[in-house]
Design a protein around this motif. Sequence first.
Motif: not given
Length: 113
Positions: A54-68
């Motif tokens: 119902n609601k997105v919560t954010t925490g301390g983890t950051l997902v990082v993607l790669y792009h050239k």
Amino acid sequence: MENNKINFIELQATDLKEIKKFYGNAFGWTFTDYGDTYCDFHGAGISGGFTKTNKVTTGGTLVVLYHKDLSIAIENVKKNGGKIAVDIFSFPGGRRFEFIDPNGNKLAIWSDK
């Protein structure tokens, strides 16, 4: 699978249809639906899924993607409904930016170029 290695990342979404459209169009990910409240994503370099909430919560983890090419990546995010949280900046080893997806998850994209 190996012990003690990250195996799966689960993100939240209030609208699975919208989130699949965003990540499919912006990054070319594909999806497998498991009912109305969950889908796995494929093509991200790691296994993962979106769970409906119902609601997105954010925490301390950051997902990082790669792009050239960050200029292509940032345009893909913008044109598909993502919002830039932190514009492109340099750090030792590369550059990156952070964005908020249409459901409120914060991720980043980096490049060594």
